[in-house]
Enzyme design. Structure first.
Site, mmCIF file in Angstrom:
data_model
loop_
_atom_site.group_PDB
_atom_site.id
_atom_site.type_symbol
_atom_site.label_atom_id
_atom_site.label_comp_id
_atom_site.label_asym_id
_atom_site.label_seq_id
_atom_site.Cartn_x
_atom_site.Cartn_y
_atom_site.Cartn_z
ATOM 1 N N TRP A 108 -0.183 -7.285 -6.160
ATOM 2 C CA TRP A 108 -0.435 -6.454 -7.346
ATOM 3 C C TRP A 108 0.792 -5.634 -7.764
ATOM 4 C CZ3 TRP A 108 -2.599 -6.951 -11.542
ATOM 5 C CH2 TRP A 108 -2.872 -5.885 -12.401
ATOM 6 N N SER A 138 3.968 -6.474 -7.389
ATOM 7 C CA SER A 138 4.901 -7.398 -8.037
ATOM 8 C C SER A 138 4.416 -7.754 -9.433
ATOM 9 C CB SER A 138 5.054 -8.673 -7.207
ATOM 10 O OG SER A 138 5.643 -8.364 -5.962
ATOM 11 N N GLU A 179 5.007 -4.822 -11.700
ATOM 12 C CA GLU A 179 6.442 -4.629 -11.941
ATOM 13 C C GLU A 179 6.945 -5.648 -12.964
ATOM 14 O OE1 GLU A 179 7.910 -4.706 -7.897
ATOM 15 O OE2 GLU A 179 6.801 -2.879 -7.430
ATOM 16 N N HIS A 198 0.846 -1.203 0.000
ATOM 17 C CA HIS A 198 0.000 0.000 0.000
ATOM 18 C C HIS A 198 0.878 1.249 0.000
ATOM 19 C CE1 HIS A 198 -3.867 -2.127 1.180
ATOM 20 N NE2 HIS A 198 -2.940 -3.061 1.291
ATOM 21 N N ALA A 236 15.391 -7.693 -1.868
ATOM 22 C CA ALA A 236 16.063 -7.298 -3.117
ATOM 23 C C ALA A 236 15.565 -5.936 -3.611
ATOM 24 C CB ALA A 236 15.782 -8.349 -4.177
ATOM 25 N N ASP A 294 -6.452 5.523 1.444
ATOM 26 C CA ASP A 294 -6.490 4.117 1.060
ATOM 27 C C ASP A 294 -7.946 3.673 1.149
ATOM 28 O OD1 ASP A 294 -6.204 1.233 1.099
ATOM 29 O OD2 ASP A 294 -4.095 1.561 1.554
#
Ligand code: UDP
Length: 460
Positions: free
Chosen positions: A358, A360, A363, A16, A338, A115
């Site tokens: 979401w 990841s 991306e 978030h 990472a 949010d």
């Protein structure tokens, strides 16, 4: 010209915070805009220690505002974690500071971006007469499923028997023939009395009360679902992928934006430099999922049997130490956390074994990297189905964690059907980049959001 002061309040969890901070940065770049970003004190400390957000944003009209956490420092955890208790405790600790900020006549707030799971923020802002936009940090497809839960209950498709998970959904508008019961958010498996289902449904149903809904997605990726959402929430802004948007809009600022709550181990980038192109599968299950020792063994065995090199994130708090066979694996490298965007953009990375959170997922889409999905909870079940069945940019393991399946799917994505997956992922990456340049859908929607906020501010 008006100088809008915007208060942004994300739920205190990595996924978030990441996307809402990126939106904050984009808004700060609009002439005259100022942002106050609210986080609990413990998140403030972690962001200050591990991300470059505070130094990066120092150059912009941005204030990271800590609110007292009164010792409540709980990260979201699946399983026994109770989302209602978590939100209630956040409300208790945040409300006094929130009300104080909303009432501050010396530095008034013109608009709130909350949010979309924090309805107490909406209520406080409504009480103070300040307009509120909602932002949801999940996919449009998952949002639509949550939004349709009352209809699924009404038509008695929910609750269902846990041994009939393979049956297709019939009353989920726009997703008939796509989603099975097993692809619904995990809370749907726990019966109608489940506190997590009741909470997330209640939160989602408040959305039409906001002035508009902001989503971190782009039209080309989720067009049919976005059209459905617009029938219920007409004022929808699709401004994603936000991390790509940031790169095209804020070219003057170095691109190494990090919003991490953990220390990033950048040495893995050097290791990647030494690996051949498309040879490494990157393995990460995000900031919340805990992998059991048994599951970890299945993944490790499946990866080793696939013969592929891997870069694996094992978070220090993910339950247990790194087993020696993983730590010593000649084909692999393990890190605690990472620099994920940079890892996915590295030419050596040819696949992503992901939980399908979401951020990841997006991306990976932007980097054009095909996925093997092991969804765990929440919206991840929906996202993974779309990755496999709708977008064709990966495989969905769904409820299976078995070394044979891991090996098969990793080989599929990296080798046997690798060309096909990479081609489709490449096309989607191109569409993502086009959406965030001038003339693109997300670029135009961000401009519209900026205009609408300015108009609201002028009208006050
Ligand atoms: N992430 C990272 N390094 C890691 C693992 C994850 O920077 O080693 C970031 C990732 O890039 C993403 C976020 O953490 O932006 C995770 O968000 P997501 O929505 O994918 O999953 P969640 O953590 O909310 O389950």
């Amino acid at each position: 010209m008006s100088k809008p002061h915007i208060l942004i309040f994300p739920a205190p969890a990595q996924g978030h915070i990441t996307s809402m901070l990126k939106l904050a940065e984009l808004l700060c770049a609009a002439p005259g805009f100022r942002v106050t970003f609210l986080v609990p004190a413990y998140i403030h400390r972690r962001l200050s220690n591990h991300s470059n957000a505070t130094s990066r944003l120092r150059k912009l009209p941005f204030r990271l505002h800590p609110i007292p956490d009164n010792g409540h420092q709980e990260d979201i955890r699946p399983g026994s974690f109770d989302v209602k208790d978590w939100l209630d405790s956040l409300r208790m600790t945040a409300q006094p500071s929130l009300k104080e900020l909303l009432a501050d006549e010396g530095d008034p707030i013109d608009c709130v971006i909350s949010d979309g799971i924090l309805s107490f923020v909406l209520e406080a802002a409504e009480e103070a007469g300040v307009p509120v936009f909602y932002m949801r940090t999940l996919s449009a497809c998952a949002f639509w499923v949550y939004f349709c839960l009352p209809h699924l209950i009404q038509t008695q498709e929910l609750p269902f028997n846990s041994n009939e998970l393979d049956l297709p959904m019939v009353n989920l508008r726009g997703m008939e023939g796509v989603l099975r019961r097993s692809d619904l958010p995990s809370c749907c498996r726990h019966g109608l009395d489940s506190r997590s289902m009741q909470t997330i449904m209640h939160q989602t149903l408040q959305t039409p009360r906001a002035k508009g809904l902001i989503l971190n997605t782009f039209d080309h990726l989720e067009a049919p679902t976005l059209d459905l959402i617009r029938t219920r929430i007409p004022n929808l802004y699709t401004v994603g992928p936000l991390h790509a948007h940031l790169q095209t809009r804020l070219t003057a600022i170095p691109n190494s934006s990090s919003t991490s709550l953990w220390e990033e181990d950048k040495t893995c980038l050097k290791w990647l430099d030494e690996q051949p192109e498309n040879s490494v599968i990157y393995v990460s299950f995000g900031s919340i999922v805990r992998v059991t020792v048994e599951e970890r063994t299945e993944f490790w065995q499946g990866l080793v049997n696939s013969g592929k090199r891997f870069l694996w994130v094992v978070r220090p708090d993910s339950g247990g130490i790194i087993p020696p066979e993983i730590a010593d694996g000649g084909m692999g490298r393990v890190v605690g956390w990472a620099p994920q965007e940079a890892v996915l953009a590295h030419p050596a990375v040819g696949g992503f074994l992901t939980h399908c959170g979401w951020n990841s997922t997006l991306e990976s889409v932007v980097a054009g990297v095909p996925m093997v999905c092991w969804p765990h909870f929440g919206d991840q079940q929906v996202n993974s189905r779309f990755v496999d069945d709708v977008w064709g940019i990966g495989r969905d393991m769904k409820d299976c964690c078995d070394r044979v399946v891991v090996e098969k799917m990793v080989r599929d994505v990296m080798e046997d059907r690798g060309g096909e997956f990479r081609r489709r992922a490449g096309d989607m990456a191109k569409a993502a980049r086009e959406s965030v340049v001038e003339g693109g859908t997300s670029y135009s929607d961000l401009d519209r959001l900026i205009r609408d906020i300015r108009d609201l501010c002028n009208a006050i």
